[in-house]
Scaffold this motif. Structure first.
Motif, PDB file in Angstrom:
ATOM      1  N   ILE A 446       0.943  -0.907  -0.364  1.00 11.07           N
ATOM      2  CA  ILE A 446      -0.287  -0.127  -0.267  1.00 11.07           C
ATOM      3  C   ILE A 446       0.685   1.587   0.021  1.00 11.07           C
ATOM      4  O   ILE A 446       0.645   1.958  -0.325  1.00 11.07           O
ATOM      5  N   TYR A 447       1.944   1.295   0.629  1.00 10.92           N
ATOM      6  CA  TYR A 447       2.699   2.183   1.123  1.00 10.92           C
ATOM      7  C   TYR A 447       3.710   2.135  -0.418  1.00 10.92           C
ATOM      8  O   TYR A 447       3.473   3.690  -1.039  1.00 10.92           O
ATOM      9  N   TRP A 453       8.076   6.322  -0.231  1.00  7.38           N
ATOM     10  CA  TRP A 453       8.533   5.325   0.314  1.00  7.38           C
ATOM     11  C   TRP A 453      10.077   5.195   1.339  1.00  7.38           C
ATOM     12  O   TRP A 453       9.922   4.121   1.825  1.00  7.38           O
ATOM     13  N   GLU A 454       9.365   5.881   2.338  1.00  8.70           N
ATOM     14  CA  GLU A 454      10.555   6.131   3.731  1.00  8.70           C
ATOM     15  C   GLU A 454       9.218   5.406   5.071  1.00  8.70           C
ATOM     16  O   GLU A 454      10.027   4.653   5.726  1.00  8.70           O
ATOM     17  N   LYS A 455       8.497   5.058   4.190  1.00  3.53           N
ATOM     18  CA  LYS A 455       7.175   4.332   5.641  1.00  3.53           C
ATOM     19  C   LYS A 455       7.230   3.063   5.122  1.00  3.53           C
ATOM     20  O   LYS A 455       7.315   2.201   5.960  1.00  3.53           O
ATOM     21  N   LYS A 456       7.256   2.740   3.522  1.00  2.20           N
ATOM     22  CA  LYS A 456       7.950   1.328   3.225  1.00  2.20           C
ATOM     23  C   LYS A 456       9.164   0.852   4.029  1.00  2.20           C
ATOM     24  O   LYS A 456       9.017  -0.800   3.987  1.00  2.20           O
ATOM     25  N   LEU A 523       8.064  -2.680  -5.500  1.00  2.00           N
ATOM     26  CA  LEU A 523       7.886  -2.320  -4.683  1.00  2.00           C
ATOM     27  C   LEU A 523       9.765  -1.617  -3.710  1.00  2.00           C
ATOM     28  O   LEU A 523      10.275  -1.182  -2.783  1.00  2.00           O
ATOM     29  N   LEU A 524      10.032  -0.961  -4.809  1.00  2.00           N
ATOM     30  CA  LEU A 524      11.262  -0.064  -5.128  1.00  2.00           C
ATOM     31  C   LEU A 524      11.061   0.901  -5.157  1.00  2.00           C
ATOM     32  O   LEU A 524      10.430   1.520  -5.862  1.00  2.00           O
TER      33      LEU A 524
END
Length: 606
Positions: A446-447, A453-456, A523-524
């Motif tokens: 979701i992030y 990206w920071e939360k992820k 997811l990067l």
């Protein structure tokens, strides 16, 4: 002379009396055994209980054993055991046959397997020696409990009493270890050390491999079984077909069907159902339907297998038609049949039909919905994009939603842009299941979609600290009866250089045809070019490239993915099917996707 006659009469009299008493006891015993043999109801058993006491057979081991056996047949062992072990019972007279009977009775129950072990301990404490018939029942109880430590302890007793060379005992021990978490390697050790193997031994080990998901090992062991010349039975073949189903190995499954016919193995209902299930889940639902139509003795499992197969292939209308046909033939649907039906409605977007069947299940068939049924309804609403309605449905459910239901809703939130709602539900899941890695992966996804990206990165840090790993995506493909498995970025295959060259060629050809990579899947926080490169290394694309290299032009390609196919691979496979003129059949964890001429059989995708 008179004296001797009197003396002789005094000696003969008591002897005759003793003989008469013994004869009466034997007659009473035989009468009671005959009555127990004919007993067919629990009230009659209760009457016979009084009869046993009245005839003075309270401590007769033969009568008590038959009483126990009859009680077991009537599923009333809980009635018999207090009588057998009442305070006034003379248990010193009890033999191994009686103990075996009560241990077997409890081992066969769904609720009292632990009592089988209790009576086994009573047997040992009473110095009654177990025999080779004792341990199959004790080990069966251990298997039902799934207690590895307990099973290992009983294994020690088997060795102590010298029954570790008995094939029946060892077969049950293999089965026991296969049923206990973490016991599969112990099962193989027992199997390998057995002095003699029969078809049951091989079936138990093959079935054990299938049970824990080691289907490739199951197939390899079946091949070894053939090499040593042991003829399999229908039980073996059911396990082998289950392995084919798990692997998605259609060609191997076809070979197994021909082997069954060639060897004249009896096609029991169970074996026919296994064949139907295999063809349905390996992509040939037409063959499954054909086998179903030729069956003479269909069961509810037969109907459900075909309905499930049609559902997985997105043929919802046909699944509904078959469901109605089933009812028309007088076969009442059970809760499992409705799960298949709801799945069919979900994959075909038949929301109103699904709602109607849900009401019918409750009102017409009086089946109380389980969490699985509610989960199917949530999945159906989510696939149709009705996220808010799915949330309202969950809130009105009379039972608490389980994590699977909530994860279904979260995935829909991510797919349909309800990211804040998905974030809040996922955070609640993490609070309730702090060690479930899939919850963190969902929040990370979701992030990524929100480009936070920071939360992820923080989520990934938490996962690393807690030792959690994301389940790696893998794809299997069958070629010349061999199973090949690929993971993302795989370089273990001997053809990996040619495979990557083919992947690059596929990428160039797809871009010429108008393909645009769905880079939000990556997811990067990296640049677009690197994201596209990461997407090209997904296991599905590697497997398809391998197939293009090693099969003739125009040959259908069948692959099996352990997870849901991502949006980008779904889009890319459409292009590949058209560019290379290939029909590509993909089975993921949810359903089948049939790609042909740039189109997919599924009505929507998320």
């Amino acid at each position: 002379m008179q004296y001797h006659a009197i003396k002789r009469s005094k000696l003969i009299g008591p002897a005759l009396k003793t003989t008469a008493i013994a004869a009466n006891k034997r007659e009473a015993e035989q009468s009671c055994l005959a009555l127990l043999q004919a007993c067919d109801a629990v009230p009659k058993l209760a009457q016979l209980h009084g009869h046993v006491l009245k005839l003075g057979l309270r401590n007769n081991p033969l009568v008590l054993t038959k009483f126990t056996s009859t009680a077991s047949d009537l599923k009333a062992i809980d009635y018999a055991s207090p009588f057998l072990f009442a305070p006034d019972a003379d248990t010193h007279l009890y033999d191994s046959f009686l103990f075996n009977t009560i241990i077997r009775a409890y081992a066969q129950t769904s609720h009292g397997k632990h009592k089988a072990l209790c009576f086994y301990n009573v047997m040992l404490e009473g110095a009654v020696l177990p025999n080779k018939f004792t341990y199959p029942f004790v080990l069966k109880a251990c298997a039902g409990l799934g207690d590895l430590n307990l099973g290992t302890s009983v294994h020690g007793s088997v060795v102590k009493f010298g029954f570790d060379d008995d094939v029946h005992v060892c077969n049950t021990m293999v089965h026991m270890y296969c049923c206990c978490s973490g016991g599969i390697e112990s099962a193989r050790k027992v199997f390998d050390e057995m002095p003699k193997l029969d078809s049951v031994s091989w079936s138990a080990m093959i079935g054990g491999y299938v049970r824990v998901g080691w289907s490739t090992d199951a197939v390899d062991l079946f091949r070894e079984m053939q090499m040593v010349g042991v003829r399999p039975d229908e039980i073996t073949m059911v396990s082998v077909l289950s392995a084919c189903t798990d692997l998605g190995a259609l060609e191997l499954g076809k070979w197994v069907e021909s082997y069954i016919d060639k060897e004249g193995i009896q096609k029991t209902v169970e074996l026919s159902n296994a064949l139907i299930d295999m063809f349905s889940k390996c992509g040939d639902v037409e063959k499954a339907l054909k086998l179903f139509r030729y069956m003479s003795g269909r069961t509810i499992v037969s109907w459900t297998s075909v309905i499930d197969g049609l559902a997985m292939h997105g043929r919802g209308m046909e699944a509904m038609s078959l469901f109605e046909e089933m009812i028309g033939t007088g076969v009442a649907p059970d809760d499992v049949a409705f799960i298949g039906l709801f799945s069919a409605c979900s994959h075909s977007g038949l929301v109103e039909k699904g709602k109607s069947y849900f009401s019918s299940m409750v009102e017409n068939f009086h089946i109380v919905p389980k969490i699985e049924h509610y989960g199917c309804m949530v999945d159906m609403l989510c696939r149709a994009g009705l996220v808010k309605e799915a949330l309202e449905f969950i809130q009105k459910m009379p039972i608490e939603p389980n994590p699977i239901v909530l994860r279904t809703l979260i995935s829909a939130c991510r797919a349909h842009g309800e990211l804040k709602l998905g974030e809040s539900i996922t955070k609640e899941l993490i609070r309730n299941e702090p060690m479930q890695e899939s919850n963190y992966v969902l929040l990370s996804n979701i992030y990524a979609k929100m480009t936070h990206w920071e939360k992820k990165a923080k989520i990934r840090e938490v996962m690393d600290k807690r030792g959690m790993k994301k389940i790696p995506g893998s794809t299997m493909i069958e070629l010349d009866h061999e199973i090949y498995e690929f993971v993302a970025g795989d370089k273990s295959h001997k053809q990996y250089k040619q495979i990557y060259e083919m992947v690059d060629e596929m990428g160039r050809e797809m871009k010429r045809a108008g393909y645009i990579p769905t880079t939000s899947e990556v997811l990067l926080d990296i640049d677009e070019e690197d994201k596209e490169d990461a997407l090209n290394r997904h296991s599905e694309k590697l497997a398809i490239a391998f197939a293009l290299l090693n099969t003739p032009p125009g040959t259908p390609i069948r692959i099996v993915k352990n997870l849901r196919v991502c949006d980008d691979c779904h889009s890319a496979t459409k292009f590949i099917s058209k560019i290379y003129n290939r029909e590509i059949v993909v089975r993921d964890r949810n359903r089948f996707h049939h790609f042909k001429d740039g189109m997919c059989s599924c009505r929507d995708f998320w």
